[in-house]
Design a protein around this motif. Structure first.
Motif, short mmCIF file in Angstrom:
data_model
loop_
_atom_site.label_atom_id
_atom_site.label_comp_id
_atom_site.label_asym_id
_atom_site.label_seq_id
_atom_site.Cartn_x
_atom_site.Cartn_y
_atom_site.Cartn_z
N THR A 39 0.87 -1.33 -0.06
CA THR A 39 0.08 0.03 0.00
C THR A 39 0.83 1.13 0.12
O THR A 39 0.67 2.13 -0.70
CB THR A 39 -1.17 -0.03 1.23
OG1 THR A 39 -2.01 -1.16 1.35
CG2 THR A 39 -1.88 1.15 1.20
N GLN A 79 -7.49 1.92 -1.88
CA GLN A 79 -6.28 2.51 -2.42
C GLN A 79 -6.46 3.84 -3.00
O GLN A 79 -5.61 4.65 -3.15
CB GLN A 79 -5.33 1.57 -3.00
CG GLN A 79 -3.87 2.00 -3.37
CD GLN A 79 -2.90 0.91 -3.75
OE1 GLN A 79 -3.40 0.36 -4.44
NE2 GLN A 79 -1.63 1.36 -3.63
N ARG A 95 -6.48 4.59 1.76
CA ARG A 95 -5.56 3.45 1.44
C ARG A 95 -4.61 3.14 2.58
O ARG A 95 -4.21 2.31 2.83
CB ARG A 95 -4.41 3.83 0.32
CG ARG A 95 -3.58 5.02 0.45
CD ARG A 95 -3.27 5.44 -1.07
NE ARG A 95 -1.91 6.26 -0.69
CZ ARG A 95 -0.43 5.52 -0.48
NH1 ARG A 95 -0.67 4.31 -0.51
NH2 ARG A 95 0.35 6.33 -0.51
#
Length: 227
Positions: A117, A161, A167
């Motif tokens: 991420t 995200q 996110r």
């Protein structure tokens, strides 16, 4: 030990790819390309695609072959309601079966989710997120419910995200869940998982994804692959 055919193994790979958004919505799945990529013959790929069509992951259209269905905002409320109910149940049934080894395994998945991420690898993050959740859900030992939830994930717009600070928030929510599990707080862990699912839904609304607002345009296109 359960024997798994080659078509079962191919079907597992394709399910994960549909859910993670590796195959974008509207994509036509070509048997020859999949077979070449996976290093198998056409036959198990063809059979696996038939399995996925029957399960609702992909759809067949006249003269167009098998496609990953487009996202339909009109269906999302029902999908969310079912996710919340069934994933709460899977979490509740799984928690008594979580051993220290399972917890460490989930922490490992979470480290991967966090790293990907932060690195902004959208598709890899979705895949890691899928594995984090379903490693837990598998421990519930409720295979029919698990099948239903996988199909729901395939139809849901997983766009954490792409939505502002979502996110990073989804990482914090995973950590909160794991902390409750490690503390032996069963009810707190269930509540954390429910809050995690609900917060993703809330942010879909906040960004106009379900009412024709800000979720249109580039954001919608980027996220169409797939809390």
């Amino acid at each position: 030990m359960t024997f798994r055919t080659k078509q079962d193994q191919v079907a597992d790979i394709l399910r994960e790819r549909v859910i993670a958004g590796v195959y974008a919505r509207g994509t036509k799945l070509k048997q020859s390309e999949i077979a070449e990529e996976l290093g198998v013959s056409i036959t198990p790929v063809r059979e696996a695609l038939h399995i996925l069509e029957a399960e609702g992951y992909i759809s067949g259209l006249s003269h167009r072959g098998l496609l990953v269905p487009q996202f339909d905002p009109a269906e999302t409320q029902e999908i969310f309601d079912l996710r919340l109910m069934l994933e709460r149940d899977l979490t509740a049934f799984a928690l008594p079966n979580v051993t220290p080894q399972h917890l460490e395994e989930m922490k490992g998945f979470q480290r991967v989710v966090s790293e990907l991420t932060r690195g902004r690898d959208r598709l890899a993050t979705r895949t890691a997120n899928f594995r984090f959740h379903f490693r837990l859900y598998e421990l519930a030992d409720r295979p029919q419910t698990l099948k239903f939830v996988r199909v729901l994930w395939a139809k849901y717009p997983f766009i954490y995200q792409e939505l502002g600070g979502r996110r990073m928030r989804h990482i914090d929510e995973h950590e909160r869940f794991l902390a409750r599990v490690e503390a032996g707080d069963r009810e707190g862990a269930i509540e954390a998982m429910v809050d995690h699912i609900r917060s993703g839904w809330t942010e879909l609304h906040a960004h106009g994804w379900l009412d024709g607002g800000a979720g249109n345009g580039a954001d919608r296109k980027a996220a169409a692959g797939g809390d």
